[in-house]
Scaffold this motif. Sequence first.
Motif, short mmCIF file in Angstrom:
data_model
loop_
_atom_site.label_atom_id
_atom_site.label_comp_id
_atom_site.label_asym_id
_atom_site.label_seq_id
_atom_site.Cartn_x
_atom_site.Cartn_y
_atom_site.Cartn_z
N LEU A 27 9.99 4.46 3.41
CA LEU A 27 10.88 5.58 3.06
C LEU A 27 11.23 6.41 4.29
N PHE A 28 10.25 6.56 5.20
CA PHE A 28 10.50 7.30 6.44
C PHE A 28 11.59 6.62 7.26
N TYR A 29 11.48 5.27 7.39
CA TYR A 29 12.47 4.52 8.17
C TYR A 29 13.87 4.63 7.53
N THR A 58 0.84 -1.20 0.00
CA THR A 58 0.00 0.00 0.00
C THR A 58 0.87 1.25 0.00
N PRO A 59 0.32 2.38 -0.44
CA PRO A 59 1.09 3.64 -0.41
C PRO A 59 1.55 4.00 1.00
N PHE A 60 0.70 3.65 2.00
CA PHE A 60 1.09 3.98 3.37
C PHE A 60 2.38 3.24 3.76
N ARG A 61 2.43 1.93 3.39
CA ARG A 61 3.63 1.15 3.74
C ARG A 61 4.87 1.68 3.00
N THR A 62 4.69 2.12 1.76
CA THR A 62 5.82 2.69 1.00
C THR A 62 6.34 3.94 1.68
N ILE A 63 5.40 4.82 2.09
CA ILE A 63 5.81 6.06 2.77
C ILE A 63 6.50 5.73 4.09
N LEU A 64 5.93 4.75 4.82
CA LEU A 64 6.53 4.37 6.11
C LEU A 64 7.94 3.81 5.91
#
Length: 514
Positions: free
Chosen positions: A11-13, A3-9
């Motif tokens: 990238l954040f990590y 999901t886009p949320f997991r991709t953003i998360l």
Amino acid sequence: MVTPFRTILLLFYVACAIIILMVLSPGEIPFSENFTLKVFTFKDFMGTDTATVVNEERMADLNAMARRLDSLEQAAKQVQKSPINPDSLASPSAGTPSGKREERPEPVADPKYPIQFADSLNPTALDRVFAAWAALSQKPSLVRIVHYGDSQIEGDRISDYIRSRLQRKFGGCGVGIVPFLELQASRSTISTEASGNWSKYAIYGNNNKSNRTGRYGVLAAAYRFSPPVPKDSLAPAQLSWRATSRFRETRFSDEFANATQVENIKFIYASPFAKVAAHIKMDGLPQDTTLDFALQQERNVAVVEQAVPGRFKKLSISLESAEGSEFFGVALDCNQGIALDNVAMRGSSGVEFTKMNAEWLRRQYELLNVKLIILQFGVNVVPNVLRDYTFYENMLYKQLRFFKSVAPQADILVVGLSDMARRSGTGYASYPNVPKIRDAQRAAAFRAGCAFWDLYEAMGGEGSMVSWVNNKPPLAGKDYTHFTPRGARLVGEMLYNALIKEYENYKIRNRIAQ
């Protein structure tokens, strides 16, 4: 499915991990003595160059000294408007001593970075030259200082200012020993133009011609000239060869007017097979008149002096000789006071002097009355970053012992290297090995019984080169290595103050009248 949320998360990590690595990054990771990996840091990412903001208190002190420097130079220009410096010990027209004079008094401030001695309780490593200075008022003579260095002093930088200050205090004029052929940067004090048949043989430089005999001069070089190519190939060969060197005042003549004020010219040469015919043309001679004389046949190195009228704008020296003659420089001096020679050895680390014939050099130092040798090297050692510089200490110590043996009548002052910076991320920072090289220089100086002056600390220590470059007006150039003319004069002022303070201490110790 991602999901886009997991991709953003994710990238954040990753971003957090990178930031943590940059914050904790040491900046450099050494893999061996000869290879170091540079690592991007958080300061590089933020564009923060901490070197530009360190030591601001010291920079304020330096700028205050720079303002004092400006006032001193303005006063010097007023003094130097006369045909000869009033503090000179001799008359330019008479060519003989005009009488004794007292050294020029001046206030002496305690330098923040004084000259250092191996035995701080018994600082006698400069007593020979100080004794010679103190004796000038009673027994006028010419006391010579030789300033050796790398490209940091090229163009007579630093030397010019120290020479000018010492001559104002103790008397004297002239620029000292200059080469017949100047291959590098022109000097601030005098320019040189040579005929095309001069050749230089030096102990330093990547493309230097070697002299297998080791017979070099005080300038760490020897000069020879070849016969000119005849226009008519059928013309008979000339019995003698001729070469010319021309010296002129520069656009800085107002700052260094004493440089073109001379009372005698000394030729340093050897000519085992024939005499040398010398011809001098200069402003002070009647128009279209040439001063002609002979330098006698000399198997060993000789110094021959010729009296000349005084100040010049243009000076031409022509030499004629048979094959085999060698020349080691020409000294443009006063009869009395201080002479200081600038010997800039581009690319040198100051460890080549033992290539020179010891007896040959010893005789020149004696004939020229050399009382102080200043060695200022180190910037060419910096780019090869190592963990340990014991090898350099030992090499420099060997050179100092060599000077001690060939110039027992002279003292030696080692000037530590200046700060030097390189690109670090988006900014510049000092090379990390500069203090190690400085420590090796000081250790070698103390082992050899020589004095040491710490230019690195006098500049401001770590980060100071970046501060000097960013100063307004700049005190160093954009190569983050070499001083601007203003910066060089500031270094000269600091070193002069340190020398004169120790000279005053010497007079107190020996109860010499102030």
